[in-house]
Scaffold this motif. Structure first.
Motif, PDB file in Angstrom:
ATOM      1  N   MET A   1     -25.994  41.403  18.701  1.00 42.62           N
ATOM      2  CA  MET A   1     -25.580  42.391  19.699  1.00 42.62           C
ATOM      3  C   MET A   1     -24.888  41.668  20.849  1.00 42.62           C
ATOM      4  O   MET A   1     -25.419  40.702  21.381  1.00 42.62           O
ATOM      5  CB  MET A   1     -26.799  43.162  20.226  1.00 42.62           C
ATOM      6  CG  MET A   1     -26.485  44.164  21.307  1.00 42.62           C
ATOM      7  SD  MET A   1     -27.969  45.076  21.828  1.00 42.62           S
ATOM      8  CE  MET A   1     -27.235  46.141  23.070  1.00 42.62           C
ATOM      9  N   ASP A  20     -23.612  36.759  22.301  1.00 46.98           N
ATOM     10  CA  ASP A  20     -24.181  37.480  21.164  1.00 46.98           C
ATOM     11  C   ASP A  20     -25.665  37.123  21.076  1.00 46.98           C
ATOM     12  O   ASP A  20     -26.011  35.966  20.877  1.00 46.98           O
ATOM     13  CB  ASP A  20     -23.455  37.081  19.877  1.00 46.98           C
ATOM     14  CG  ASP A  20     -23.807  37.978  18.711  1.00 46.98           C
ATOM     15  OD1 ASP A  20     -24.552  38.945  18.925  1.00 46.98           O
ATOM     16  OD2 ASP A  20     -23.356  37.710  17.587  1.00 46.98           O
ATOM     17  N   PRO A  23     -30.729  41.837  18.990  1.00 44.87           N
ATOM     18  CA  PRO A  23     -30.874  43.171  19.580  1.00 44.87           C
ATOM     19  C   PRO A  23     -32.198  43.351  20.324  1.00 44.87           C
ATOM     20  O   PRO A  23     -32.237  43.947  21.398  1.00 44.87           O
ATOM     21  CB  PRO A  23     -30.775  44.099  18.362  1.00 44.87           C
ATOM     22  CG  PRO A  23     -29.971  43.331  17.368  1.00 44.87           C
ATOM     23  CD  PRO A  23     -30.353  41.894  17.563  1.00 44.87           C
ATOM     24  N   THR A  38     -24.394  46.202  28.134  1.00 38.55           N
ATOM     25  CA  THR A  38     -23.778  46.271  26.815  1.00 38.55           C
ATOM     26  C   THR A  38     -22.279  45.982  26.916  1.00 38.55           C
ATOM     27  O   THR A  38     -21.592  46.490  27.809  1.00 38.55           O
ATOM     28  CB  THR A  38     -23.997  47.661  26.197  1.00 38.55           C
ATOM     29  OG1 THR A  38     -25.400  47.935  26.167  1.00 38.55           O
ATOM     30  CG2 THR A  38     -23.451  47.716  24.784  1.00 38.55           C
TER      31      THR A  38
END
Length: 226
Positions: A1, A20, A23, A38
């Motif tokens: 994520m 990255d 999650p 985000t």
């Protein structure tokens, strides 16, 4: 994520970087603590535009880099921070903090990723931090991390505090290693014992079974007729 860091996060990245991460780490740690947001396409594009603007304010030539280096090395950056009695900070001073202070004091942009600062600063004291300003142009920033509302103690005292902390850390590390070795020895002994018991059980199963004695006594022969 992918997320955009809103603050420097040790071992993860610097403020404004797109990173990255797992999650779960993002949802359970970074996002609730407002350490990141985000990474949508619009936000990433806006961040890139801001980075390009900052880059144009950095040294653009070898000569300009040398001029900036002379300015930076002529002063000391001071950070007044909250710290405990032993000099440990309640928080830390990061590469982004230093780059922001350079801009505030000198109106000079430096690339915080080119600061030779392996970890954020977590103790009071004086530090010398190299930074690359342009190709083949380095400057050494002098940074003072001062306890809030006070001044730095003499260097001898700072060295003594650091030495004592290093000694305590080494002792703790040695104790942790000894406990780890002891635990490994116990585990190895248990495993060996279990293996021996399993081997003995396997041998017992492989041994031929002895014939069982008949439970019934042989029948007596009837006496001959008289």
């Amino acid at each position: 994520m992918e997320v955009i860091l809103r603050q420097d996060v040790e071992k993860v990245g610097l403020r404004g970087e797109v990173v990255d991460v797992a999650p779960g780490f993002a949802r359970n740690y970074l996002l609730p603590r407002k350490l990141a947001e985000t990474a949508t396409k619009a936000k990433v594009a806006e961040m890139r535009k801001h980075e390009d603007k900052r880059a144009r304010q950095e040294a653009q030539s070898f000569e300009q880099g040398q001029e900036i280096a002379a300015r930076l090395e002529g002063t000391e950056l001071r950070f007044d921070v909250r710290a405990g009695e032993t000099g440990t900070l309640f928080g830390s001073v990061t590469a982004t903090d230093i780059a922001d202070e350079v801009w505030r004091v000198h109106r000079v942009r430096i690339d915080r990723r080119k600061l030779e600062l392996a970890d954020s600063i977590k103790r009071i004291g004086r530090y010398q931090i190299p930074v690359e300003l342009f190709a083949d142009v380095m400057a050494t920033l002098r940074v003072a991390i001062v306890p809030e509302g006070g001044e730095l103690p003499p260097q001898e005292e700072l060295d003594a505090i650091a030495a004592e902390e290093a000694r305590a850390e080494a002792e703790a590390q040695a104790q942790a290693e000894a406990e780890h070795e002891e635990a490994e020895a116990v585990i190895e002994a248990v495993v060996t014992e279990e293996e021996q018991e399993a081997e003995a059980a396997a041998h017992a199963e492989e041994a031929p079974a002895e014939p069982e004695a008949s439970a019934e006594a042989p029948a007596e022969e009837a006496p001959p007729p008289s």
